[in-house]
Every structure is written in C-alpha cells, then in structure tokens.
Design an enzyme around this catalytic site. Structure first.
Site, PDB file in Angstrom:
ATOM      1  N   CYS A  59      -4.081   7.149  -1.603  1.00 12.21           N
ATOM      2  CA  CYS A  59      -5.405   7.175  -2.233  1.00 12.21           C
ATOM      3  C   CYS A  59      -6.458   7.791  -1.325  1.00 12.21           C
ATOM      4  O   CYS A  59      -7.405   8.416  -1.810  1.00 12.21           O
ATOM      5  CB  CYS A  59      -5.820   5.768  -2.636  1.00 12.21           C
ATOM      6  N   CYS A 111       0.847  -1.199   0.000  1.00  7.52           N
ATOM      7  CA  CYS A 111       0.000   0.000   0.000  1.00  7.52           C
ATOM      8  C   CYS A 111       0.878   1.242   0.000  1.00  7.52           C
ATOM      9  O   CYS A 111       1.712   1.406   0.884  1.00  7.52           O
ATOM     10  CB  CYS A 111      -0.874  -0.028   1.244  1.00  7.52           C
ATOM     11  N   CYS A 139      -5.717  -0.864  -6.987  1.00  9.87           N
ATOM     12  CA  CYS A 139      -4.291  -1.002  -6.638  1.00  9.87           C
ATOM     13  C   CYS A 139      -3.931  -2.438  -6.322  1.00  9.87           C
ATOM     14  O   CYS A 139      -2.823  -2.894  -6.603  1.00  9.87           O
ATOM     15  CB  CYS A 139      -3.936  -0.117  -5.456  1.00  9.87           C
ATOM     16  N   TYR A 168      -9.381   0.481  -4.943  1.00 10.24           N
ATOM     17  CA  TYR A 168      -8.764  -0.800  -4.587  1.00 10.24           C
ATOM     18  C   TYR A 168      -8.272  -1.585  -5.796  1.00 10.24           C
ATOM     19  O   TYR A 168      -7.747  -2.689  -5.666  1.00 10.24           O
ATOM     20  CB  TYR A 168      -9.696  -1.612  -3.676  1.00 10.24           C
ATOM     21  N   GLU A 171      -6.399  -5.258   4.920  1.00  9.92           N
ATOM     22  CA  GLU A 171      -6.846  -3.940   4.468  1.00  9.92           C
ATOM     23  C   GLU A 171      -7.784  -4.072   3.269  1.00  9.92           C
ATOM     24  O   GLU A 171      -8.716  -3.278   3.107  1.00  9.92           O
ATOM     25  CB  GLU A 171      -5.632  -3.090   4.098  1.00  9.92           C
ATOM     26  N   GLU A 209      -0.119   1.943   9.113  1.00  7.43           N
ATOM     27  CA  GLU A 209      -1.385   2.372   9.686  1.00  7.43           C
ATOM     28  C   GLU A 209      -1.177   2.701  11.161  1.00  7.43           C
ATOM     29  O   GLU A 209      -0.463   2.004  11.863  1.00  7.43           O
ATOM     30  CB  GLU A 209      -2.476   1.322   9.468  1.00  7.43           C
ATOM     31  N   HIS A 269     -13.307   5.546  -3.315  1.00  5.52           N
ATOM     32  CA  HIS A 269     -12.260   4.786  -2.659  1.00  5.52           C
ATOM     33  C   HIS A 269     -12.415   3.277  -2.887  1.00  5.52           C
ATOM     34  O   HIS A 269     -11.417   2.552  -2.949  1.00  5.52           O
ATOM     35  CB  HIS A 269     -12.259   5.113  -1.159  1.00  5.52           C
ATOM     36  N   THR A 306      -4.182   5.191   7.392  1.00  9.06           N
ATOM     37  CA  THR A 306      -3.162   4.810   6.424  1.00  9.06           C
ATOM     38  C   THR A 306      -2.217   5.970   6.123  1.00  9.06           C
ATOM     39  O   THR A 306      -2.656   7.047   5.710  1.00  9.06           O
ATOM     40  CB  THR A 306      -3.858   4.358   5.129  1.00  9.06           C
TER      41      THR A 306
END
Lengths: 508, 508, 508, 508
Positions: free
Chosen positions: D112, D108, D306, D304, D454, D265, D300, D199
């Site tokens: 974002c 991560c 990603c 994901y 996550e 996080e 959002h 995050t």
C-alpha cells in the site's frame, strides 16, 4: 520431604542466593520445548523466573518491615508471603509489598497464589472442622509451621484443565480432566490429573493442590486439598512457551528487554502422586469447595495490585523513551503519561480499598472485601492493555521494527545503527534501544504474558468478576432506595436492613 | 450574628426540623427567576434543597456513629460535617456518611464544601502562623467552637467568576472579578466581588470566603479568608436555574421525579460586606493561597464519593424499571447493571483509598492522599455520565417521551394512560411512571445537575485533576525503575529515594 | 381526506409557511399536560417542533438539489423525504440532507420515520404481492402519488406499547397492547391500540401504521399496515413531556436555549379508527411482518446520521463558549474539540458507508447495508452522550448553575449579572449566556431528548443493534479464514462461498 | 535496471511464483540479526513476508476484477496496486482488495505504501509542473509505464530517522538524519541518509524515496523524490526484529501461529546512492514537500482498512476457539464477538466512506476525503488493540502458557498434552493448539507487529491524525451554526460559505 541436601542443610532460607541454591539438585521431571531439563536453575529461559522469586527474599532483607513478618508459629522473621493475615493492615501491607516487587522485577514474582491459598484454607479448614468435626485446621497450622521454619516458597495449584466446560468433573468422559483421588490407603491418598498454567510451580518447594470450582455430591473424589513437595514422585512439569522466550538463549542481553526477570507458568501433571494424611486439608467435603474457591479468588483478585507496580515500570519506560526522543514537553505526550498513571493508580486504589475494608473470619484470619476485590481485578483485565497501548504510542514504531543487538554490535554495520538510531545526545543509542526493548518486552514480549494475558485470566477471567459483582451488588437494597425517593415506598431507618456489601460499607 | 430569633432561642440545632426553622425569618436578599424571595423555606423550588441539608441532621440522630461526633471543643455531639479530622479513620467515616446521604437524598446535600474548607484552613492557618507569626489558627478554633456550639451549617465560598482567564486577579480590567478587600478599618475588612455556583449557600448559616487560585505579590488584597454570616449586609444571592426546576411549581409530585430532595447553587455577590478581625483567617498572605486551594481540592475531590451513593439510587431505579418492564432476566440487562455497579464502586473505592492513605499535617489534622483523591474525582467526571447513559438505556424511550402526571390523573384520558403504560402486573402504572420520572430527574432533570454537571466541574474540572496527577506522578522515580530493569542503571536500595506519592504508598 | 380547507385549496405545499398554515384548523384531539390543545400551531411548547418540520420545506427551496427531487409519479419537484430511493446515491443524499437539517435545527426534524417507512414498504409490498398475489404495491404507489401531489408530511407509527415483553401480541391479557384490527367491513378495517413515543405525529398529514415486530400465525389481526390521515376519527394524541419543556411558556427566549426548534413525541391512541382498502398495504400477511421491521430499521438506523448534524451544532457551541471564556488556545481544550469531531464524523462515516454500500431490491428500490447501518446506530447510542459530556466539560459549571434571563433583564440586579458573568470583552454577557443555554438545551434540556435519549432508543435500543450485528457477522466465513491460516483447513478460492454481508463487501 | 536475469527474461510478472522467482539472485546487502543474508527468498524468517506479497499476484489471477486493472499506459492487465485512481470507485476497490488480502494473509502485505506514494505523486508532480514549469509529471508517467510493463512491486520510502525532533533537517548536527542530496552531476543526484521501518522494502523491485515532512528554504537538498531499484548500489538493509521472529527458525509449523504469512520492516540506509534524472520527481521544490506528505497520508490513513481484513481473521480465530472450548453459546461470549465485529466494521466503514467521498485533483487522479481518512486511521490506533484484548479474553490463559509443539509431538509426553489439552471432541488437540497459536501470533507474536504496533504508527502516530482532524474540523462554520440557533446571529443561506470538509459533505 525434599531430596535437595542443600536445603536440608540450610534449615532456613534467608537470602535470594540461599533460595536459588535450594532449587539445585532437585529431581524434577521438567520438559521445555521437547527437552528434559536437568538443571532449571542454570537454564537461560528459566532463570529469570527464579530471579524474580529470589527478589522476594532479598527485598525482605532490604526492607524487612515491608516484606517480612515475625511468624506467630516460630517466632522468627519470615517472608510476608507465608503470613496468615490477622488485620486489615496486614492485607494492605501485602498489597504494598506486591507493588514494590512489581516495580523491582517488572514481571510476575509468582508467590501470591500460595499466599492467598493458605490464607483461604486457614479460614475454610476452620469452618469445615466446625461443620464436620474434622481436624484440618490444626494440620494446616502444623504444615505452615514447617513452611515458616524453612521459609519456603509455597505454590498453589488450582486451575484444572477442565475438558468439556459444560460437564461436572465426574461427568467428563476422561475422569482425569479434573485432579482427583485415584486411590486411598491408610497412609494417605493418591491423586491424578493436570493443573494448567501453574504460576511459579517449578520455583516452589511445596504446592497446595485445590479444587477449581463448586463440586457436587458425585464429585467427592475431586474434593481434595493437600500439600505436596514439588519434587514428589509422579509429577511431570511441561513448561509453557512465552512470547519471545528463546531470546534468552541468544546470548545477548538487550533484545530480551528485561534480561533479569521473567514469569513462569507450566502445566503440572500428576500421575498417582501420593499425599500423606498430615498434608491433607480437605478430603471429600465437596460442600466447602465453592467456599474455598470464592475465598481464594477474593484474596487473589485483590492481589493483582502487583500490576500497578509493573505498570510503574512501563510508565517509567515510556517517560524515558519520550525524553530520549526529545518530545517529553509536548502536551499530548504529558497527557498520555497522566492517563497511564490515572489508570495504574485506579488498580492500586481499588485493590487497597478491598484490603482496608476487610473483615475477620471465624478463624481470626482476615478476608478482604469481595466486591472491591472484583472491581479491582476487573479493571486489571483492561487497564494494563490500555497502558501498554499508550506505551507503544509513546515508544514509536521502533518498538516493533528495531534491528537486533547483534546488528548494533556488528563490526561492519554497528556504526550505522549507532548513527541512525541516535536520539537526544545525552543518551547513547544503546540506551535508547534498551528502553525500546523493555517496552517491547512488556507489551508484546515475554513479560507481556504476565502484564497482559495473565492480568486477563489470572484469578478468573473477566466474566468471573462480573458474575461475582452481580452476586454482591444488592439490587434489592438499591431498588428500595429508588422507590423511597420516587415516592413509591416509605422511608424509614434503612440501617436495620443492611447486609452483605453494604453492611461492610457502612460498618463504623 | 444572625437576626433570626428562632435560632438564637434554640441555642443548638438538633433535628432536621430545628434546622429548617433556623432558616426562617432571616433577612436575605435572594432573587430567583427575577423575583425577590422573601421566604425561601416555603418556596417550592428551594425547599427540596433545604430538605437535603435537613437530612444531614436527621441522619445524625438515626445513625449517630456515622453522622455525628463528640466535639473536642464543646464536648457535645455535633454533626460530623463540622468535625476536624484527626485520623485516617475520621476521613473514611466522612466518606461513608457521604455515601449514605447520597443514597438517602439522591442528590447533593451541600455540606461538604464547608467541611473540607475548614479542615484545609485548620492546617493552613497553623502553617501561616508558623511562617508569619500570625494568630489565625487560634481564631479559627474559636470560630469553630461557636459553630459547634450551635451545630450550624457552614458553607465555603471559593469559585470566583474569574473574568478573563488569562489574567491574574489584579490584572483584570474590572478588579471585582475576584473577591477582594475594598477597605480596611480598625474593626476589620470590607470585601466585594462575586462567587459563582455556590453550593447550598442560602441554606447555610455561615460562609467561609476563600481565594480560588494561586496568587502573586500584587494580588495581596485578594488573599482574604474570612467567615461571614449568610445574612450579612451587602450580600445578594441570585439563584441558579436548574434543568426542569419549575416542575416543583406545577403542584404535582410525580413529574418532579424526586419530589423531596434537590441541590442548590447560587451566585453570591458581595458589595462591601464587612468581616471583623475575629473572623479573618488570612489577610494578605498570598503565598499561602495556593496551598489552601490545593489542600481544599485534595479533601474535596475525595468527597465526591457522595456520587457513589447517588449512583446507588440510579442503579436501583434502573433495576426497578427493568423489573417493571419484565425484562430483568435478560443477560444484557443484568450485565448493564453489573457495569453500572463496577463503575460506581470504582468511585467509592478510589475515594476511600485516598482517605485510608491519609497522613497527618503539622497541625494534627489529617489530609487524605492527593494522588488518589485526584484519581477518584477524575473518574467522577466520567463514570456518572456513563451510569446515567446506561440508566437511560435500561429505562427505555419513555424516560423522555412520557405524558405528564396531569394526563395520568385526567378524568377523561387518565384511563388510557393507565391502560397503555402498564408494565408488569405487580406494579401500577403510576409506580412505573414514578420510577421513569426519577430516572429522568437524575439523567436530564433537576438532580442531573448535581449528578452530572457538578460531578464534572465541582472541586475542579477534569483538566485540573490531570494537572494534579501530572504533578504527583513522580516520573523520575519511575524512569529509574525502568532504567534499572533495562540494564542502563544499577539497582540499589531504592527506599532512600522515596518521596511524595510513593513515600505514602510504601509507608508501613 | 383532511378537513383543513387551507390545505385543500393549496393543492401543494411549497414553503415552510404553507406547511405551517396546512396544520391550522384541523380537528385533532391533543392533550398536553392535562389540557386539550385546540391550536397546536400557536402553542409555545409545540411550535418549535413545527418549525423544525417547516425547515425541511424551506431548505428544499434554498437548496433544491439537496432537499428535493422530481417525483417520478407526478413529474413535479417534491421533498426528498417523500422519495423512493432508486440508487445508492439517492440514499447518500438522504444522509446529506439529514446532516444539513440537523445543523440548521439542532434537533429532530421528525420526517425520517415516514421516509424510511414507505421505502421499506415499497419493496416489502412488492414481495408480498409476489408471494400472495395481492396488490398492495400498486395501492402504495397510488398513495405515494397522492402524497407527492400535495407534498405532504407522512409519519410512520410503529412502536407499540408492548405490555408484557415476554408474550406475543395475541397472548397479552389486554389484546390492545399491540395495535390490531378490531373489525373488518366491506370498505376496510377498524384498528385499536396505542403507539408510544411517535415522532412528529401531530405535525404530519398522514401516518403509516405498521407492526412493531415479528408476528406468528395467531397474530394475524396484528399484521396490519395502513395509512391514516392524522385527523382521522378515533385518534387521541397525548403529548410527551420533555425536559425543560415549560421554559417555552415563560415568555423569554434565552432560557429555552434553542428558541426556534424542538422535537416532538406523543402517544397515539387509536380507538376503532377506520382504514379504507385503498390505504391498506398489509392485512394478515404476518409472515412479512419481520421483513418489514427489518427493512425499516435498516434504513432508519442509518438515518441517525442526522445526529452528526446536531453534533456539529453542539461542537460549534462548545467552540464558541471556550472562545468566550478566553481559553480556546489551551491544548486540552483543542484536543477535546478534536475528540468530539472524531466521534461525530464516525457517526457520519458509518452511516454514509451503509448508504453507499446499498443494493437493489426486487422492487427496484434500494436498501442500504444492514451491518453498517447497525454499526452506525450503535455508535449513535454512545457517541452523542460522550460529545455532550465533553460539551459540558468545555462549557463549565455555569451550564447548570446560571441565573435566569429574567435576572439578566431585571432592573435592579441585571447589571450585577452583566458585570459578573462577563467573559471575553468581544462578546456581551447575553451572548455568552445564550451559548451556555444552548449547551444546556442540548445536554440536559429539551433537545437533549432528541440528541441523547432518542439517539439511544430510536430505531431500536442498543441491544437490538447488537442482535442484528450478531446475525450478520458471518462467523463461519471468518472461522474458515482463521483455520486456513492456522493450517487446519486448506485455502482455496473463497469467493464462491461469499454470501450475506461479505457478498456486499466484495461486490465489484 | 535490475541484475536479476530471471526477471529480465520474464518481461512481466504474472503469478506469485513469478514474483518469488523475480526476487532470486539479486545482489542486495541485507543484515538480519547480525548476519549477511545472501538468499532472502529461502530464509525462513523472511519468506513469510515474501509469501504475503506473492498473494497479491495470486489474488489478481483468482479475482481479477478485485485485484487487477487494465493499465491505461500499457493496455495490459496489471496489479491494482500499480493503478492510478481515476474515480471514487477506484479508491473503494483498493479498500476492498485490501480487506480481502488482510483476510487471506492475516498480516501486512506491504504494497500500500507504494500505491499511495505514486498516486500522491501523480497529482503533486502535476501541480509542481504547473507552478514551476518542470516536467516531473511526464517522467512519472514514463516510470509508471515501465512498472506496469513488468508488473513490478514498488515500495515507498518516506520515514526518516529524524534525530532531534525539535530541529529542521538542515539544523541537525548530523546532516544525514534526513535523506538528502549529497552530490549533483549531469546524470542525476546522489543521496545519503536512512529510512526507518520501511515496509516490504526488500520484497520490492523499486522504491520511491520521498521527504517525510514540511521543508523550508534551507532544506532544499532534502526536497528530493526519486525512484531507485531495490538493488541499487549503496543501499544497506537492516532487518527489523519482530516479536517471536525466530520461531520460524525452529523447524516446526504450529508455534509460528501463522506459518505462511508475515510482515516485513527494515531500516534502509543510503550511502551515495545514485538517481538518474529520469527517475527524479522532485528536486528542490521544498514548498511542495508538505503537500506531498499530506496527500500521501490522506491516501494511506484510509488504506488501513486492510486491518479490518486482518481483524476478520482474529474474530474468526476467537470464534473458533470458543467453539473448541465448548462455550460458544454463552451470552457474554457471543456479545464479545459482536463487539469485536462492531469495532472492526467501524474501521472498514470509515475507510470506505473516505474513498467514496473522494474528489478529483487537477491531474485527474482522485483523492479520498482527508477528514474521514484521519477518522479511520485514528480508530485503527485503538480498535485493533481492543479486538486483540477481546481475542485474548475469549482464547483463555493458554494463549500465553501453552507448551510447545515439540512437546505435543514428543514421544514420551506428547500423549499427556494430547490428553490434557483436549477441548470439544469434534476437534483434535492439535487443531485447538493451532488456533491458540494463531491468536498468540496476532496479539503478542509476529503478526501483532502489523496488527497492533504498525496500526498505531503506520501512516502517522495518533497525534498526527488529531492534528489533521483539528485542521479540517472547520470550527468557524460550526460556531456559526450554534450562534444562529442561540439567537446571536441571523440565519441565512449558509451554503455560500461552504468550503473544506463541509464542501465535500454537501456536494451533490
């Protein structure tokens, strides 16, 4: 046989404490993260795995019917893990004990490999003797008598490191990539090679070394089965790392998740380790190697019923955390707990069905059903992962983002964590954190190794079960059923044709 | 009791042929697609369902150990379908017989509802009598003795049409939406109402009418259990349509897919049908309605093991078609057959595990394990669909686009079909078409009704099993396991706490 | 070109009615269940499939932006099904039109094969011409101009019957098992062979015949692409049976489930059918056969987005029946509708993603993304089955056990059905039965053929997509990503290496 | 604004190195495992997360088209993460950048949340101003201009710790369990409370604080949106523990698996932190809280995508290990890689489909499609877990039982490990171990937190997506489709009724 005077003085191990003491002062060569470990019993990273084995003794005292038997060899009460199964009921009771130990430890208690190994050997040595006029079976019984006398832990060492998977043992460039006999003397044989990820090896008293696959005529030196004491000369143990293993070294007891129990897997390297004739149960009968492997995996795939016990713990942890979060009444939450249970009981049911459908071998020892054992284990390669995923769903993001216990107990910021990580008022923040860490432990951390990765690969990776199901699925029988109903062939009494799996299905 | 002289003359039905004859000349009011059916035995759409029941008799002759028992009431050999189970082994043998009949018919053979109904009633009447000083149990045994004497087919009628699902029976606008007592006389009671999708009702000799759900004090008139002969006065049967049902009327034998066997479900409408006291096994004891339903569904959900036998046929058909297409060696093909088998055996294993884990009720009759029965049935609501999907995958597009058998046999174009639908040379085109039609039959056609839709809803829709698993899953016990390992609670001998499901799991 | 005066007089088809009239009085040789069909338009079993195609015309009138375009060849408005796509947006609009038609018909509307065929041919002929100095591309444009002028329906005929799957076309014992050129004259070529399960062939005006797989040098005579009018000499059509097909012949309108629309698949047999040079678009360029097949399947696998429209209908039917049953508020019911939607939208999303990520070919025509098209179609081989399973779950057992409409309308028993099959009072029993029949139609009956079996095999069976995903998945690129992060290789600007799928992913 | 002179001198951050320097010498109160961290930049456990953010800058230099834009506010090139999207193409490019960064970091990269936060705010402030005559929108643009000028990292802080989930913010016993305004002055407001698992917060320059859910009139003090510099007074950061986090402290580089990159996080605790009016973008407009949350989650959930980039790495690692083990040609191995790819591309396709189907808000800013964003994220809660499971399958048992790198490099036993863990000869043992550790890292270890847990909970847990899909699924529209085809309602031009999701589906 063993240099530990403790164990020699206590002729028979009775309690978990006896067992732990029996592991002290042994002369083992163990490496863990680059360091030689002199006293594994007191090592914080190793001790949880010892505790898990110790629980097999304590359970036998608390619940003797479940976890012990009267040895037919010694007439004394011993661990059920040392028992040769002589009925389907015996096999089912193994499963019940496995589930209970999974529930009590939340991890792998490491004794099933040995149990399944000598049960397989019991019938295979009988059949080798019959075919080759050897005397392995009687030697095995003598060995078992000794094990029963002391109520020892016996491990099984099967998985070779294998090198190039496309070559047979004797074809490998390095002949040691499968364990083999390097020398034969009048007294016995010497072996070299390495066994990978050996469950509970350091926590055992004896290990039974076995070949890992079908062998050919040129692999005769690899067709060796024998028992060695764990502290035999020429053995090096290299401890396997586990996810989050060093949390045990941090001095706390929350962040470990399950502070008491853990699994153990190590690489075992033999360098000219001696096995005397008395402890050799196969030497060169390469034609029986695949039978041994097949029987062992049949028992062992069904032994993964233990994971339903571990699953009970994880379902319990998920149920606890949703209560602590105050969401236990939401329908989707309840439904996920039902789904976890549905999966978990499928593991249990398919495993005990295999045991219940077992049949007797020529040796008198029973063997569970091959098809259903594979069906069970194949579910085990998937269902615990889904149960773990659902546990993470129910646990919430804190499963993987929570501050450490040192923060909780910190004089300056502890109160902030206490304030802000509070759930339902009937539980303390620390209790909530403990359950979250247990879920982390079982889905990402140390016991995820046993609950997930070992569930995947132990007793054979998923494809191994598919191959075995493929072999047992009797398509010719089924094609005939279809052809009869399609009007291509005539019906008739199909009973006469029954063989293999369906023979067992329809036995009365 | 029955107006068929055939059956009165033959005191006991022995063979399939006896059975078929016993159905002739009965005075039933049956409607099928708007027509009154005088002779169901010779009706091409009904006959396959009769053949499936007849096979239960013939199997009992060919394999008496599997499909028959000695009646404890009459001392004579009777169908296992009429047996009160008195051991776990008895329940397992029911499952084995069910699998075999699934294999032999490729469809629903319709006798499990009745079998599971009177087994449930056996223990429930015992317990009602104990609570209410009634005498239902002895009346039930007398009734069973009569059934055993003639070796009859007994059906069970449970599922009411239900109307508005949010209202109790007595709250419905139309009081008949649940079967109820409309009148009481000195001789007995009169009932009205309708039971939906009743399996094999027309093919039975007697039906046991039962309530379909938990009842309250105001539902007393709905708390009626009684036996009625199928040809009793005041009953109308309306046959349920099945996919492709009329293919049986076309005169051929290929396009039907399975020309011999089929299932049967009909709506049964009672209009003041009389039940004499001798045949009443519950009358007003509303507090036992839910116990009866629960026991029945426990038996019956495990009875869905039959679908593993039907699955064997479909796997066989898939294996046959890939061979006829010449692709049986492709690894993905083999793998799909393995997957089908893995799923199919999961149904079997979870079902027999439920039977093996059964326990005795106060009446002496055994009851299978509730949790595992629900786990089994819940798989049955999914796995046959996936097996069917895979069968269609292996079958290829022709499963749903193939010309008719009339085209194949057509003087002008038959040769074209023969030429162009030819597969591997060792099979004829007709043989290939027959197997494709069998796959169509089981995945889209007539027997898909039994293999799929009935697997979904029979013995309760999926959510019913989830509710039952939820009730049995003992979260408190599991939470405690987790809390002990998380260090929140102290361990201790957990055995004392055992109850419910885990009591059975850990019984020795 | 066509002998139907109707169509010659009406130079251009505009409405669904025009289209239906254009099919009258053609001289086709059609067999259906052993009978020669003179007037397919009025045949109750065929008509629903014609109606589905007609709806493509009517939609183009109601929603011209969605379902029509201005032809670049004629400057007139024509069906979008005849359009050569010149942008990603064009491809996305095909998907949107497909979804809408799926919604409006609840079945297969049969025009995608043709659309995808000439779009593939558009770029492939361009590239053949470039390689071989042929002039297929210009001939194809002339042919398309003619199609646009009349606004015809063009089908594509690809799937050969294949015989022994392990042999190439020229190696088959019977050389006709793949369509091939049997004779060459100055005017053109003659072809023989058969195409299996041809969607909508009888409902088309022209068909484009294409090879079905990669060809070698010895398969030159099989490397034929050409357009033939559907009523060309030497063609025999044998209609494929569908589940429940004859319900259309029963005279009712409820039991059919979807009384208006259906799909159509037939076997097309060519016996020396002539194709003049003008209509030949490949002749012997075997080296381009696999490119053509690959382009076609890339378009066509993404065209299965239509099933999301059909899925909308089934989700709607499920939502309607739970409301009629009065259980629409139960959380598990709502959740199942969400799950159906989640699956259904996944089909849609992966399909349009493929279109959006399309790229231009040398010919100017766009091609959608190969990887994502395969991902989409692969979901289509599973998700509709799961949606159908859930629809049967929500529908209840009546989906497969309900009495016929003749019973409902029967003077004597109609009132009983009306009384006992009543659901929520705001709906009539007939309305409830209609929705149940629609669910049966889509999950077991006639339109299950299109929604399920065709979803499995159309545009290639599941394994075909896996092979294609395997080819496109660029493991070397991904291995390098892993090796860089594992510290085995050095990072660096990875952009330079981009090719294949990832080239498209990262194009700006 | 920030006390770091480094960053004040360098007016604009350009490179990863600039960025890393900008984080030095800030005065943050960070706790990690009970210790105050003075220099996070050089802390081995924190640095990998900083490196991941730094890569967002370096990628923008190497691939400016992909990862940067020209700011409309400053006219200069800035990170795409700071961009307000003004077209569907803009949103798709976010996805492509996300996938690339997932590929380059295997974890991560933390930017974002901020990106999606101010894009949501952009339209929401516009609509608040419209409704309430406020001036948030212009203030937001000024704030963004400042961010663009310096090319800062902006985080978003949304998830409150929530306390008792059944109570609204103002009903909680402790009012701080949701972040709230504790004091208002002429200059601005003061806030207190805590945000859980934030995050990349410590790696940001600014954070945007936002409410986490629908608010009511009594929750006005909770309706606060504002920007605070990360080093503002009154903030405490407590670092979240990750599985295997301390391996970074061991001094090696193999056992970490991915030694360069990690996620971050932390819990962020506000104690009377000040926000001046200029940086307040909502204050009391509780009626817009749910709109903000909904828009944010819509963006959002699609972000994901990603994870498909991270999945590429894991697929690559699996492909590498099977090659190193010499089994890459086995059909089941290849098939599992195909399956992993199929799942991974489904995430990508559904995400970009949401972006492509985006539409303009009143503010001019685009918003992606809600339904498809939820479909995407919902897959992300499952598919990475299955990909991870398959990676463990392909990796073999060593993934979880392998000795440490200290053992490999140990002078006495290193050669044994080198000898016995050797795979295919073209790779060294160390290379094989590195890939196995990478798989461990992504499936159990540190980056499993980002790839799995996550993926489960970020942007809302699975049930949140199901609720949103349920809201968007337009059952009335679909019921009508079904009723028309079932013959219950008349068809008609359904276009007029289009709204919600289907309005977007069918927009031209």
């Amino acid at each position: 046989m063993t240099k530990n005077p403790e164990i020699d003085n206590h002729l028979k191990i009775q309690t978990g404490e006896d067992y732990i003491n029996s592991l002290r002062n042994r002369d083992l060569l163990i490496y863990l993260m680059g360091e030689k470990i002199v006293d594994p019993v007191e090592h914080p990273m190793i001790r949880p795995s010892i505790n898990a084995v110790a629980e097999t003794y304590d359970l036998a005292i608390r619940e003797p019917e479940l976890a012990s038997v009267i040895s037919p060899f010694t007439g004394e009460r011993i661990s059920r893990f040392l028992h040769i199964v002589h009925s389907a009921a015996d096999m089912v009771l193994q499963n019940k004990m496995q589930r209970k130990l999974g529930q009590n430890t939340g991890t792998c208690f490491q004794r099933c490999v040995g149990m399944d190994a000598f049960n397989s050997l019991y019938s295979v040595t009988f059949e080798i003797d019959e075919a080759h006029q050897t005397s392995y079976h009687v030697k095995l019984k003598e060995f078992l008598t000794k094990m029963h006398t002391h109520n020892y832990v016996v491990g099984g060492a099967m998985t070779d490191v294998k090198g190039d998977r496309s070559l047979a043992p004797h074809q490998q460039e390095d002949p040691d990539l499968f364990v083999r006999i390097t020398k034969r003397t009048d007294e016995g044989v010497y072996i070299s090679g390495a066994k990978a990820h050996q469950t509970g090896c350091i926590n055992s008293h004896w290990m039974i070394v076995m070949p890992t696959m079908r062998l050919g005529e040129n692999d005769k030196d690899y067709a060796i089965v024998g028992a060695v004491p764990v502290d035999a000369k020429g053995i090096t143990y290299i401890y396997g790392r586990q996810s989050c293993d060093t949390r045990s070294m941090e001095g706390g007891e929350i962040d470990t998740g399950n502070n008491t129990y853990g699994g153990q897997e190590a690489m075992v390297i033999f360098e000219d380790t001696f096995i005397p004739h008395d402890h050799i149960f196969m030497d060169g009968e390469y034609d029986f190697a695949s039978l041994l492997v097949e029987r062992f995996t049949t028992y062992h795939r069904r032994s993964y019923v233990c994971k339903s016990g571990v699953g009970d713990v994880l379902i319990g942890a998920a149920a606890a955390i949703v209560e602590m979060n105050g969401v236990e009444k939401a329908s989707h939450i309840k439904d996920k707990l039902v789904q976890m249970t549905h999966l978990n009981e499928t593991i249990y049911a398919t495993g005990i069905a295999s045991s219940y459908q077992g049949h007797q071998t020529k040796s008198g020892c029973y063997l569970c059903d091959d098809m259903l054992a594979n069906v069970c284990k194949h579910h085990v390669t998937k269902m615990p992962y889904e149960i773990a995923r659902l546990a993470q769903d129910l646990g919430g993001g804190l499963v993987a983002t929570m501050p450490s216990e040192k923060d909780l107990k910190h004089p300056e910021i502890g109160h902030l964590i206490d304030k802000y990580l509070k759930g339902k008022s009937s539980y303390t923040t620390e209790e909530r954190m403990r359950v979250l860490r247990l879920i982390e432990n079982m889905t990402l951390g140390r016991n995820a190794v046993g609950y997930l990765t070992e569930s995947m690969h132990g007793a054979g990776s998923p494809q191994a079960q598919r191959i075995q199901i493929g072999r047992a699925m009797q398509l010719e029988y089924k094609k005939r059923l279809a052809k009869v109903l399609a009007g291509i062939e005539n019906a008739g009494d199909t009973v006469n044709e029954l063989s293999g799996y369906f023979e067992r299905v329809f036995k009365i």
